[in-house]
Scaffold this motif. Structure first.
Motif, PDB file in Angstrom:
ATOM      1  N   LEU A 186       6.342   0.013  25.380  1.00  0.00           N
ATOM      2  CA  LEU A 186       5.752   1.535  25.442  1.00  0.00           C
ATOM      3  C   LEU A 186       7.074   2.328  25.824  1.00  0.00           C
ATOM      4  O   LEU A 186       7.053   3.332  25.628  1.00  0.00           O
ATOM      5  N   ALA A 187       7.516   1.632  26.957  1.00  0.00           N
ATOM      6  CA  ALA A 187       8.393   2.355  27.665  1.00  0.00           C
ATOM      7  C   ALA A 187       9.856   2.724  26.643  1.00  0.00           C
ATOM      8  O   ALA A 187      10.330   3.659  26.623  1.00  0.00           O
ATOM      9  N   ALA A 188       9.937   1.636  25.725  1.00  0.00           N
ATOM     10  CA  ALA A 188      11.064   1.765  24.736  1.00  0.00           C
ATOM     11  C   ALA A 188      10.720   2.762  23.737  1.00  0.00           C
ATOM     12  O   ALA A 188      11.566   3.412  23.144  1.00  0.00           O
ATOM     13  N   MET A 189       9.549   3.093  23.552  1.00  0.00           N
ATOM     14  CA  MET A 189       9.017   3.944  22.409  1.00  0.00           C
ATOM     15  C   MET A 189       8.807   5.473  23.209  1.00  0.00           C
ATOM     16  O   MET A 189       8.738   6.323  22.092  1.00  0.00           O
ATOM     17  N   LYS A 190       8.937   5.555  24.153  1.00  0.00           N
ATOM     18  CA  LYS A 190       8.446   6.874  24.663  1.00  0.00           C
ATOM     19  C   LYS A 190       9.979   7.668  24.635  1.00  0.00           C
ATOM     20  O   LYS A 190      11.100   7.358  24.764  1.00  0.00           O
ATOM     21  N   PRO A 191       9.519   8.972  24.327  1.00  0.00           N
ATOM     22  CA  PRO A 191      10.704  10.193  23.744  1.00  0.00           C
ATOM     23  C   PRO A 191      11.458  10.250  25.298  1.00  0.00           C
ATOM     24  O   PRO A 191      10.991  10.389  26.086  1.00  0.00           O
ATOM     25  N   LYS A 192      12.911  10.150  25.156  1.00  0.00           N
ATOM     26  CA  LYS A 192      13.769  10.356  26.136  1.00  0.00           C
ATOM     27  C   LYS A 192      13.627  11.915  26.507  1.00  0.00           C
ATOM     28  O   LYS A 192      13.630  12.727  25.839  1.00  0.00           O
ATOM     29  N   GLU A 193      13.475  12.225  27.888  1.00  0.00           N
ATOM     30  CA  GLU A 193      13.533  13.375  28.245  1.00  0.00           C
ATOM     31  C   GLU A 193      14.980  13.937  28.700  1.00  0.00           C
ATOM     32  O   GLU A 193      15.639  13.330  29.365  1.00  0.00           O
ATOM     33  N   LEU A 228      -3.296 -17.259  32.590  1.00  0.00           N
ATOM     34  CA  LEU A 228      -3.036 -16.079  33.418  1.00  0.00           C
ATOM     35  C   LEU A 228      -1.657 -15.683  33.219  1.00  0.00           C
ATOM     36  O   LEU A 228      -1.280 -14.418  33.120  1.00  0.00           O
ATOM     37  N   THR A 229      -0.855 -16.579  33.348  1.00  0.00           N
ATOM     38  CA  THR A 229       0.802 -16.414  33.300  1.00  0.00           C
ATOM     39  C   THR A 229       0.985 -15.695  31.941  1.00  0.00           C
ATOM     40  O   THR A 229       1.879 -14.808  31.827  1.00  0.00           O
ATOM     41  N   MET A 230       0.544 -16.190  30.922  1.00  0.00           N
ATOM     42  CA  MET A 230       0.628 -15.654  29.684  1.00  0.00           C
ATOM     43  C   MET A 230       0.172 -14.331  29.293  1.00  0.00           C
ATOM     44  O   MET A 230       0.937 -13.408  28.676  1.00  0.00           O
ATOM     45  N   GLN A 231      -0.977 -13.908  29.900  1.00  0.00           N
ATOM     46  CA  GLN A 231      -1.434 -12.697  29.894  1.00  0.00           C
ATOM     47  C   GLN A 231      -0.683 -11.557  30.445  1.00  0.00           C
ATOM     48  O   GLN A 231      -0.466 -10.534  30.187  1.00  0.00           O
ATOM     49  N   ILE A 232      -0.214 -12.044  31.740  1.00  0.00           N
ATOM     50  CA  ILE A 232       0.827 -11.292  32.536  1.00  0.00           C
ATOM     51  C   ILE A 232       1.945 -10.767  31.575  1.00  0.00           C
ATOM     52  O   ILE A 232       2.376  -9.803  31.616  1.00  0.00           O
ATOM     53  N   LYS A 233       2.679 -12.081  31.075  1.00  0.00           N
ATOM     54  CA  LYS A 233       3.829 -11.689  30.262  1.00  0.00           C
ATOM     55  C   LYS A 233       3.655 -10.986  29.108  1.00  0.00           C
ATOM     56  O   LYS A 233       4.305 -10.121  28.915  1.00  0.00           O
ATOM     57  N   VAL A 255       5.509  -7.353  28.273  1.00  0.00           N
ATOM     58  CA  VAL A 255       6.019  -7.103  27.083  1.00  0.00           C
ATOM     59  C   VAL A 255       5.525  -5.868  26.347  1.00  0.00           C
ATOM     60  O   VAL A 255       6.091  -4.962  25.996  1.00  0.00           O
ATOM     61  N   GLN A 256       4.220  -5.504  26.466  1.00  0.00           N
ATOM     62  CA  GLN A 256       3.656  -4.180  25.988  1.00  0.00           C
ATOM     63  C   GLN A 256       4.052  -3.149  26.821  1.00  0.00           C
ATOM     64  O   GLN A 256       4.352  -2.168  26.291  1.00  0.00           O
ATOM     65  N   LYS A 257       4.052  -3.339  28.036  1.00  0.00           N
ATOM     66  CA  LYS A 257       4.694  -2.007  28.903  1.00  0.00           C
ATOM     67  C   LYS A 257       6.128  -1.776  28.590  1.00  0.00           C
ATOM     68  O   LYS A 257       6.293  -0.671  28.355  1.00  0.00           O
ATOM     69  N   ALA A 258       6.801  -2.728  28.069  1.00  0.00           N
ATOM     70  CA  ALA A 258       8.325  -2.677  27.950  1.00  0.00           C
ATOM     71  C   ALA A 258       8.474  -1.928  26.522  1.00  0.00           C
ATOM     72  O   ALA A 258       9.183  -1.008  26.401  1.00  0.00           O
TER      73      ALA A 258
END
Length: 81
Positions: free
Chosen positions: A73-80, A59-64, A68-71
Motif C-alpha cells: 500500500l505504501a508503494a502504491m500511494k501517490p508521491k506528494e 501468528l508470525t505468518m499473519q504478521i509478515k 507485506v500488505q502495508k509495504a
C-alpha cells in the motif's frame, strides 16, 4: 497485622500462608508422582508445546503478511511533492 511482621522480609506473608495451608510434611508445589505419571505429564506438555509452536508460526505468518500488505500500500500511494 501479625506480631511476626518484619518489613525487611517481603516473603514472610507468603511463607506464613503456605505453612498454614499445607499439612505438616506436605510438598505444596510438587506432589509425589510415579515414573509413569511423570512420563504421561511430559507427553501432555509436549503436545501443548507443539500446539503453541504451531500457533506461534501462524501468528508470525499473519504478521509478515500484514507487513507485506502495508509495504504494498505504501508503494502504491501517490508521491506528494
Amino acid at each position: 497485622m501479625s506480631a511476626d511482621f518484619n518489613p525487611s522480609d517481603p516473603f514472610a506473608l507468603f511463607r506464613q500462608f503456605w505453612q498454614q495451608a499445607a499439612p505438616p510434611g506436605a510438598q505444596p508445589f510438587l506432589p509425589p508422582m510415579s515414573e509413569e505419571e511423570i512420563e504421561r505429564k511430559i507427553a501432555e506438555l509436549r503436545v501443548v508445546e507443539g500446539w503453541l509452536a504451531m500457533n506461534m508460526g501462524m501468528l508470525t505468518m499473519q504478521i509478515k503478511t500484514l507487513e507485506v500488505q502495508k509495504a504494498a500500500l505504501a508503494a502504491m500511494k501517490p508521491k506528494e511533492n
